[in-house]
Design an enzyme around this catalytic site. Structure first.
Site, PDB file in Angstrom:
ATOM      1  N   MET A  99      34.004  31.494  51.453  1.00 26.54           N
ATOM      2  CA  MET A  99      33.504  32.859  51.514  1.00 26.54           C
ATOM      3  C   MET A  99      32.512  33.033  52.653  1.00 26.54           C
ATOM      4  O   MET A  99      32.502  34.066  53.330  1.00 26.54           O
ATOM      5  CB  MET A  99      32.854  33.250  50.189  1.00 26.54           C
ATOM      6  CG  MET A  99      33.824  33.711  49.131  1.00 26.54           C
ATOM      7  SD  MET A  99      34.837  35.098  49.674  1.00 26.54           S
ATOM      8  CE  MET A  99      33.571  36.256  50.183  1.00 26.54           C
ATOM      9  N   ASN A 138      32.542  39.467  40.963  1.00 28.11           N
ATOM     10  CA  ASN A 138      33.639  39.697  41.887  1.00 28.11           C
ATOM     11  C   ASN A 138      33.257  40.904  42.743  1.00 28.11           C
ATOM     12  O   ASN A 138      32.910  41.952  42.209  1.00 28.11           O
ATOM     13  CB  ASN A 138      34.935  39.962  41.108  1.00 28.11           C
ATOM     14  CG  ASN A 138      36.157  39.999  41.997  1.00 28.11           C
ATOM     15  OD1 ASN A 138      36.221  40.756  42.953  1.00 28.11           O
ATOM     16  ND2 ASN A 138      37.150  39.199  41.669  1.00 28.11           N
ATOM     17  N   HIS A 179      43.444  30.734  39.891  1.00 29.04           N
ATOM     18  CA  HIS A 179      42.666  30.457  41.096  1.00 29.04           C
ATOM     19  C   HIS A 179      43.092  29.120  41.711  1.00 29.04           C
ATOM     20  O   HIS A 179      43.758  28.317  41.063  1.00 29.04           O
ATOM     21  CB  HIS A 179      41.159  30.410  40.793  1.00 29.04           C
ATOM     22  CG  HIS A 179      40.536  31.747  40.597  1.00 29.04           C
ATOM     23  ND1 HIS A 179      40.536  32.403  39.384  1.00 29.04           N
ATOM     24  CD2 HIS A 179      39.902  32.581  41.464  1.00 29.04           C
ATOM     25  CE1 HIS A 179      39.918  33.569  39.503  1.00 29.04           C
ATOM     26  NE2 HIS A 179      39.518  33.697  40.752  1.00 29.04           N
ATOM     27  N   LYS A 207      38.402  25.525  42.470  1.00 30.20           N
ATOM     28  CA  LYS A 207      37.403  26.370  41.801  1.00 30.20           C
ATOM     29  C   LYS A 207      36.709  25.580  40.701  1.00 30.20           C
ATOM     30  O   LYS A 207      37.349  24.875  39.920  1.00 30.20           O
ATOM     31  CB  LYS A 207      38.063  27.627  41.227  1.00 30.20           C
ATOM     32  CG  LYS A 207      37.065  28.617  40.648  1.00 30.20           C
ATOM     33  CD  LYS A 207      37.708  29.951  40.372  1.00 30.20           C
ATOM     34  CE  LYS A 207      36.729  30.940  39.748  1.00 30.20           C
ATOM     35  NZ  LYS A 207      35.578  31.219  40.635  1.00 30.20           N
TER      36      LYS A 207
END
Length: 265
Positions: A17, A121, A151, A155
């Site tokens: 991210m 989220n 996912h 994760k």
């Protein structure tokens, strides 16, 4: 002379991210990268960033250059993140998942002095899905609910923070806490399913960015509400939308739903 760019600091700059956020900031004419941070000893520390910056191991200097910090790290790093944002007086978007009650209590305390938006989220589509789930659960109070999520294999938490958020939305629609309606895993169950409860299924593997399906199961019919993340960049886009919205807001705790003009009860 153009408008001043909004300065964004990225915490977790070496992760999936974080890299997506840095790329999105560099491509946005209204944003500027204030810096990137990783935990001490992380391989990304010292790596080059746009604008002649490097990934630092200390959030404090970045916080003092930023209008908003965007945090996609770990629950263990949250205390230092809140401290850095509070000392600098900058706003904070928390996208880290796997937070426990103690982390939420710390966010509540920080929100007394700075603007904090915490979201399991940051997708705008998932934000709307949550509202739809709450509405459906309130209007179909006796239907069973199952939440399935998929996912990537790396994760760390299961069920995902988003799945739990959707479960909380469903429980809220029925005027209860999720804890009162959440069912144990069905694997090995020896009796019938509890009617009206909320069950969870977590699937892991490959490179899936995140799929969430909410099933409302009645007698002779069923309703499925779903969201599919085709690209991880949607979460970066949502987080930066949140950062733009949060900048300049008064101290307080905010949600993604506030951006769309509605909030959970």
């Amino acid at each position: 002379m153009g408008e001043r760019q909004l300065a964004i600091g990225v915490l977790g700059a070496g992760g999936r991210m974080g890299r997506a956020l840095v790329e999105a900031i560099a491509a946005a004419p209204d944003l500027a990268l204030a810096g990137g941070v990783e935990r001490p000893g992380h391989p990304a520390c010292g790596a080059a960033l746009p604008g002649g910056l490097v990934v630092a191991a200390n959030a404090a200097p970045v916080a003092h250059r930023a209008d908003v910090l965007v945090d996609f790290t770990t629950p263990e790093a949250l205390a230092e993140t809140l401290r850095a944002a509070g000392d600098a007086g900058c706003a904070l978007v928390v996208g880290t998942t796997g937070l426990g009650p103690e982390h939420h209590a710390a966010i509540d305390a920080a929100a007394q002095t700075i603007a904090v938006l915490q979201a399991a989220n940051t997708s705008l589509g998932v934000t709307l899905l949550s509202a739809l789930v709450e509405m459906a659960a309130s209007r179909l109070p006796d239907w069973d609910i199952e939440i399935a999520e998929l996912h990537h294999g790396g994760k760390r938490d299961a069920p995902s923070g988003t799945a739990l958020m959707l479960g909380e939305a469903a429980a809220r629609g029925r005027g209860k806490q999720l804890q009162a309606l959440r069912l144990r895993p069905h694997d090995g169950m020896s009796g019938p399913r509890v009617t009206g409860g909320i069950g969870f299924a977590a699937l892991r593997g490959g490179t899936a960015a995140g799929d969430h399906d909410v099933w409302l199961l009645g007698t002779g019919e069923r309703l499925r509400l779903a969201h599919v993340a085709e690209d991880r960049r949607i979460f970066a886009t949502g987080a930066l939308t949140a950062a733009r919205w949060l900048a300049g807001r008064p101290a307080g705790r905010y949600r993604m739903s506030d951006i769309l003009g509605f909030s959970a009860r």
